[in-house]
Scaffold this motif. Sequence first.
Motif, short mmCIF file in Angstrom:
data_model
loop_
_atom_site.label_atom_id
_atom_site.label_comp_id
_atom_site.label_asym_id
_atom_site.label_seq_id
_atom_site.Cartn_x
_atom_site.Cartn_y
_atom_site.Cartn_z
N LYS A 102 -26.04 34.00 -64.66
CA LYS A 102 -26.74 33.74 -66.02
C LYS A 102 -26.17 33.64 -67.19
CE LYS A 102 -30.17 34.31 -62.97
NZ LYS A 102 -31.21 33.20 -62.75
N ILE A 103 -26.44 33.08 -68.28
CA ILE A 103 -25.82 32.95 -69.37
C ILE A 103 -25.71 34.38 -69.97
CG2 ILE A 103 -26.25 32.51 -72.06
CD1 ILE A 103 -27.74 29.84 -70.90
N GLY A 104 -24.49 34.54 -70.59
CA GLY A 104 -24.18 36.23 -71.06
C GLY A 104 -23.54 36.91 -70.10
N ASP A 105 -23.59 36.50 -68.47
CA ASP A 105 -22.86 37.13 -67.67
C ASP A 105 -21.22 37.12 -67.76
OD1 ASP A 105 -25.32 37.92 -66.45
OD2 ASP A 105 -25.02 36.89 -64.40
N ARG A 106 -20.82 38.29 -67.48
CA ARG A 106 -19.36 38.60 -67.53
C ARG A 106 -18.61 38.86 -66.52
NH1 ARG A 106 -17.34 39.17 -72.81
NH2 ARG A 106 -15.33 40.50 -72.15
N ILE A 107 -17.53 37.99 -66.23
CA ILE A 107 -16.73 38.09 -64.98
C ILE A 107 -15.26 38.48 -65.02
CG2 ILE A 107 -16.25 36.86 -62.78
CD1 ILE A 107 -18.48 34.98 -63.39
N ILE A 108 -14.76 39.46 -64.38
CA ILE A 108 -13.59 40.20 -64.59
C ILE A 108 -12.69 39.64 -63.67
CG2 ILE A 108 -12.06 42.18 -64.98
CD1 ILE A 108 -15.02 43.40 -65.91
N PHE A 109 -11.20 38.99 -63.98
CA PHE A 109 -10.33 38.88 -62.91
C PHE A 109 -9.07 39.75 -63.29
CE2 PHE A 109 -12.75 35.24 -64.29
CZ PHE A 109 -13.26 34.64 -63.05
N GLY A 110 -8.25 40.02 -62.28
CA GLY A 110 -6.96 40.63 -62.47
C GLY A 110 -7.16 41.83 -63.06
N GLY A 111 -8.17 42.68 -62.81
CA GLY A 111 -8.14 44.08 -63.54
C GLY A 111 -8.22 43.91 -64.92
N GLY A 112 -8.76 42.73 -65.56
CA GLY A 112 -9.22 42.64 -66.93
C GLY A 112 -8.02 41.75 -67.63
N LEU A 113 -7.13 41.03 -67.06
CA LEU A 113 -6.19 40.15 -67.73
C LEU A 113 -6.67 39.01 -67.99
CD1 LEU A 113 -2.98 40.15 -65.02
CD2 LEU A 113 -3.16 40.99 -67.47
N LEU A 114 -8.11 38.52 -67.46
CA LEU A 114 -8.79 37.66 -67.71
C LEU A 114 -10.17 37.78 -67.69
CD1 LEU A 114 -8.54 34.33 -68.34
CD2 LEU A 114 -8.58 33.84 -66.05
N THR A 115 -11.00 37.38 -68.62
CA THR A 115 -12.62 37.65 -68.67
C THR A 115 -13.22 36.36 -68.73
OG1 THR A 115 -12.03 39.85 -69.32
CG2 THR A 115 -14.38 38.93 -69.27
N ALA A 116 -14.15 35.99 -68.03
CA ALA A 116 -15.07 34.70 -68.39
C ALA A 116 -16.36 35.36 -68.76
CB ALA A 116 -15.17 34.09 -67.05
N GLU A 117 -17.13 34.59 -69.65
CA GLU A 117 -18.47 34.86 -70.14
C GLU A 117 -19.17 33.39 -70.00
OE1 GLU A 117 -21.16 35.96 -73.96
OE2 GLU A 117 -19.16 36.21 -74.24
N ILE A 118 -20.22 33.64 -69.17
CA ILE A 118 -21.08 32.30 -69.04
C ILE A 118 -21.83 31.93 -70.14
CG2 ILE A 118 -22.78 31.23 -67.60
CD1 ILE A 118 -21.86 33.00 -65.33
N THR A 119 -21.48 30.82 -70.88
CA THR A 119 -22.30 30.54 -72.10
C THR A 119 -23.31 29.25 -71.78
OG1 THR A 119 -20.60 28.62 -72.52
CG2 THR A 119 -20.27 30.69 -73.60
N ASN A 120 -23.48 28.37 -70.52
CA ASN A 120 -24.15 27.26 -70.61
C ASN A 120 -24.46 26.97 -69.03
OD1 ASN A 120 -22.54 26.59 -73.29
ND2 ASN A 120 -24.67 25.83 -73.40
N ILE A 121 -25.66 26.64 -68.63
CA ILE A 121 -25.93 26.19 -67.50
C ILE A 121 -25.84 24.87 -67.24
CG2 ILE A 121 -27.56 26.36 -65.55
CD1 ILE A 121 -28.41 29.12 -66.58
N VAL A 122 -25.27 24.27 -66.54
CA VAL A 122 -25.11 22.82 -66.28
C VAL A 122 -26.02 22.30 -65.07
CG1 VAL A 122 -23.44 20.94 -65.85
CG2 VAL A 122 -22.68 22.84 -67.07
N SER A 123 -25.75 23.02 -63.96
CA SER A 123 -26.59 22.68 -62.83
C SER A 123 -26.74 23.98 -62.10
CB SER A 123 -25.97 21.63 -62.33
OG SER A 123 -24.55 21.73 -61.61
N GLU A 124 -27.25 23.58 -60.73
CA GLU A 124 -27.26 24.74 -59.80
C GLU A 124 -26.06 25.70 -59.61
OE1 GLU A 124 -28.55 25.56 -55.23
OE2 GLU A 124 -29.02 23.79 -56.09
N GLY A 125 -25.04 25.18 -59.52
CA GLY A 125 -23.69 26.03 -59.44
C GLY A 125 -22.77 25.75 -60.62
N ASN A 126 -22.99 24.86 -61.36
CA ASN A 126 -22.13 24.52 -62.31
C ASN A 126 -22.48 25.23 -63.75
OD1 ASN A 126 -21.42 22.53 -60.39
ND2 ASN A 126 -20.63 21.22 -62.22
#
Length: 341
Positions: A102-126
């Motif tokens: 969902k928009i606003g969800d945050r995903i953490i990689f490498g113990g915090g070296l990289l973080t992604a926040e979902i900003t838009n929904i394009v399609s079912e998985g994109n």
Amino acid sequence: MDKKDFYFDLPNEYIAQTPLKDRDTAKLLVLNKKTGEIEHKIFRDILKYINPLDCIVINDTKVLPARLIGERETGAKVEILLLKRIDRDFWETLVKPGRKAKIGDRIIFGGGLLTAEITNIVSEGNRIVRFEYDGIFEEILDKLGQMPLPPYITEKLEDKNMYQTVYAKNDGSAAAPTAGLHFTPELLDAIKEKGAKIATVTLHVGLGTFRPVKTDNILDHKMHSEFYHIEREQADIINETRQNGGKIISVGTTSTRTLESVADENGFIKDGCGWTDIFIYPGYKFKIVDSLITNFHLPESTLIMLVSALAGRENVLNAYKTAVCEKYRFFSFGDAMFITD
């Protein structure tokens, strides 16, 4: 024209799972596009078929280690595949599992070296995501990311560089231009020493290259779009080859699609950049490409349709049948074919 016209039977054990240690020792099937005659060589023998006036056109795109495995703040595992850069830190991605993203969800990689926040929904998985990090994104991606291998490769790749061509230069692909994987620096030097030219184009390969044709009538298939760039110096090399009567030898379907997208009716090209969704299938009249170095492709794929457009469907299917009988290795890490006359 029906999709089933491009079907061939391939036992699973012929799908190459790992690359050869010595790139230029792969088998090479040489197919004469006019007569259908077949020869069996090894890849480094291709030098014998290249003349001093010829030009080899390679795609210098570089594959991003675009597969990231992270976790939500809840601890649930999430996979993100980078598809296309929108802006500096914004990317279109494929998220698995996608429905829960969902928009606003945050995903953490490498113990915090990289973080992604979902900003838009394009399609079912994109999803469009914004990355947060300290330092240089490409260096972090190289540390955390995995190569986005095709779905038919199930074994782990021990060395990332084996899914890159030796001349890979410009970051941007989600898949390798695999026909080029067979070249070594020594073989490229030998081609130059023979007097032939080597020109580069860039086409960033998207995941659409693996998208199956789902329509029975191939004319109803919508081709994916990919970004290309050709520098003026490289266009001049290619055009001079045409003027001097040399052959244009394209390395891979990606180089071919790029050249045919920009060539005029006289077989000359201009420098520049843009997007191409060209779909090449039997009946297409090639404007610039004379010969093609390529791997063996999936049944009923747009790639085998392109190859069939150059060499004739019956010739290609007979060559594929022969390759199966001779136990060639298929697909991305497999053996090669040279279509010429």
